[in-house]
Structures are given as structure tokens and as C-alpha cells.
Design an enzyme around this catalytic site. Sequence first.
Site, PDB file in Angstrom:
ATOM      1  CG  ASN A 117     -17.762  -9.735   6.806  1.00 26.81           C
ATOM      2  OD1 ASN A 117     -17.409  -9.268   7.896  1.00 26.81           O
ATOM      3  ND2 ASN A 117     -18.654 -10.685   6.699  1.00 26.81           N
ATOM      4  CB  THR A 134     -17.369 -10.888  16.895  1.00 28.74           C
ATOM      5  OG1 THR A 134     -16.076 -10.405  16.638  1.00 28.74           O
ATOM      6  CG2 THR A 134     -18.270  -9.672  17.065  1.00 28.74           C
ATOM      7  CD  GLU A 136     -20.934 -10.678   9.632  1.00 29.84           C
ATOM      8  OE1 GLU A 136     -20.918  -9.705  10.396  1.00 29.84           O
ATOM      9  OE2 GLU A 136     -19.952 -11.054   8.963  1.00 29.84           O
ATOM     10  CB  THR A 154     -22.766  -5.842  15.423  1.00 25.88           C
ATOM     11  OG1 THR A 154     -22.524  -7.262  15.480  1.00 25.88           O
ATOM     12  CG2 THR A 154     -22.211  -5.176  16.677  1.00 25.88           C
ATOM     13  CB  THR A 199     -18.108   2.058   3.791  1.00 25.68           C
ATOM     14  OG1 THR A 199     -18.170   0.770   3.158  1.00 25.68           O
ATOM     15  CG2 THR A 199     -16.675   2.492   3.870  1.00 25.68           C
ATOM     16  CE  LYS A 203     -22.775  -8.762  18.594  1.00 31.70           C
ATOM     17  NZ  LYS A 203     -21.462  -8.803  17.829  1.00 31.70           N
TER      18      LYS A 203
END
Length: 408
Positions: free
Chosen positions: A403, A195, A281, A158, A408, A184
Site C-alpha cells: 500500500n 473494495t 493484502e 486488483t 506506482t 475479488k
Amino acid sequence: MNQMTLEKINVLMNGNIATPAGFTAGGLHCGIRKKKLDLGWIYSEKPATPAGVYTTNLFQAAPLKVTQESINTNHLLQGIIVNSGIANACTGEQGLADAYEMRKLFAEKMQIPTHFAAVASTGLIGELLPMDAIRNGITELDEKKHQQSERFENAILTTDTKEKGIAIQFEIDGKVITIGGAAKGSGMIHPNMATMLSFITTDADVEDTALQDALRQITNKSFNMITVDGDTSTNDMVLVLANGMAENKTLNPDHPEWDVFLKGLFFVCQSLAKEIARDGEGASKLIEVQVKGAETEEAARAISKAIISSNLVKTAIHGADANWGRVITAIGYSGANLDPNHVGVALGSIDVVANGMPVSFDEGEAKQYLMQDTVTIYASVGDGEGEATAWGCDLSYEYVRINASYRT
């Protein structure tokens, strides 16, 4: 359980999830995402003994329910179908029906019994899967251009910045045993499970109960010892498939080389867990926290998790600020029983706290150390035998950017 020495493990340079005998994997773009690969699969020539560990989030997504049903029905799996882009979580009865349909269509395509198939999804929560795209994608699974393990590693991502894979080999009963893995995970990573998806294959012959117990034990020392941002998600799991094609004697705790297998499985799980933490991230650094001297292993785990989960510690590491007070604070609220007067902290080889009091150190030297891409924090909290290691990453401006615009 101690780690197997590297001398006994052959880490394969180009090894992957399909390196163990009898396994293949692939990935393709079916249209869930705009351009990226978004549908992956693993297949075993022979039915395999499975084991699974799942997220602790109460909002457990539909694919997890379907996968657990498959495993509990016959204790055999032969394939796994995975989509990225949409998590199929919080999607009610329709989401569950879609997960069942994914399993059915995949099983039919691979010509295996329905309950020999597992399903996994990752991505945006609360949206239904575009089933027309998935149906079309499944019809293409047998096309040769999609049959590459690297494509599987890519299809499950992702917000990850890179694929995560490994394969190792070692000997049991004079047979070469191979364990491969792919994972992942980049955000919403926090014990216990988050996640993240991790898939592990092996050609070892392993008893089903023993494999499940081993995975649960090892997950607690690997995947459940990482954090990125403190959020635990709805979808995630670790699955192991053992198809027995190495033709060793069935492994269980009574086998004289059972510990060899445990150490190999731990090596793979720990390696994947660290890669997930490193790829958090917006992360620029992998942070490792080693705790020793706790009253129990459970206490050491609590302390290491508290430190690695602290946003104040994570931001200090990002800014290369040797703010040891944040580490001490995290130790203090960890809930572990300890004497503050027996606590020591070091940043790499630089002691900053001894016996609960600050130690004079070179701030410039500490800053240089904290600017490295891997930072280790050592915490000694007494003279007990409890030890634990946790992994995480720094918290950066880039994490907020990613985040703030995830949808979007």
C-alpha cells in the site's frame, strides 16, 4: 438461520460463476492494465431477476449508480460488464457518462436492452477510464478464446493473489438448483462493504423482492462480517442474478423449501467472504472470531467486528504472540453491554481468560497454535443468546509495502 449441513450441499470441484444453467462468462486484456486481464463479463441466456447490495461510502462510484438505475428500471438483468485497474470513482460527470457508455456498448454487443446490463469497476480512484481501450475490448467479447469463466475470475482482480470462485448444487421441488459465485477483494476491506466485488448466479426461479431481502440479510452475516484493514471503499457491491432455468416453482418465503435456498445462498456468500479475508493484502493467516453469550446478535456482531478490526490483535496474530489483553481491550470498546466478570477468551482450544481474569496457559503451545494459517479466537461474553462470527487476516510488513506503492 443455521448453515445447511454439508451433506445436503454438493460443492462442485470445478464449479464457477457460469456453472448454473444458461450463464456464460469471460475475460480479456483490453489495455487498462499493462499485461493482466482487465475486462470481464457475465451473460445469461434469459433475463434474470437481480438483487444488489452496495457500499455505504458516501463517495459512491459512477458504475454503482448506473447499475442501480438498471435494476430499478425493470427489475431484470441479463449481463454484467466489469473492468479492473481503474475504479471510475470521484470522476464527476465524465465518469458517469463513461459508465453509461460502457453499459450501452456492452448491451449492444450482447444484443440485450440497455437497462438489462449492469456495470462494475475496481481499481485506482480518481482517474478517468481509458474509453478507447474499453470500446475495443467490448468488440472482442464474442471471440471464443475469451469465453472462459476462469478468465472472468482473473479479469476482476486488483491486488488479489488468487481467483475466488465456487459453485454448489442442491435440490428444490425435485429440481437440481445450482448457485455459482466469483469475487475479488484484498485491501480496503471493512464492514459494511468495501473494495470488493462479488457476483452470484443461480438458475433458481426466485421472486425479486424475496431475493433482495435474502441478499441483504445474508450479506449482513457474510460480506459485512469481514475486514482486512478498516477502510471502506467507493465502488463495491454484491450482485445476484437468478434466471429461473432450473424450472422450479417460484421461490419466496411462502415456498416450503425457501429455507433450503437461503442456506445455499448463505453458503456461497460466506465461502466467498472467507476467501476475501484469507487473501488480504500481505496476509499470511485467516483469523476467525466467534462470539457467543451476548445480549443480542447485534451486540455479538459489534464485539466480533471490534476484535477482528483491531490492528493490535492483527499484528499480535501475525507475530504469533498470545497477547490476550488486546482481545479483551477490543471487547471493552466494542460498545456492547456486558459484564467484564463474565468474559472468557480462548485461542483455539487454549483458554487464556476466564471470568475476566487471566488463566495460566502454556505460552509455547499458544505460539505454535498462532503460527497456523487459520486462527480462531473464541469470546464468551455472558449467558445471552446473541452469537456472531467475523473473519479477517493478520497485518503484516507486506501489507505496508503493497500500500505504500499502490499508485506506482
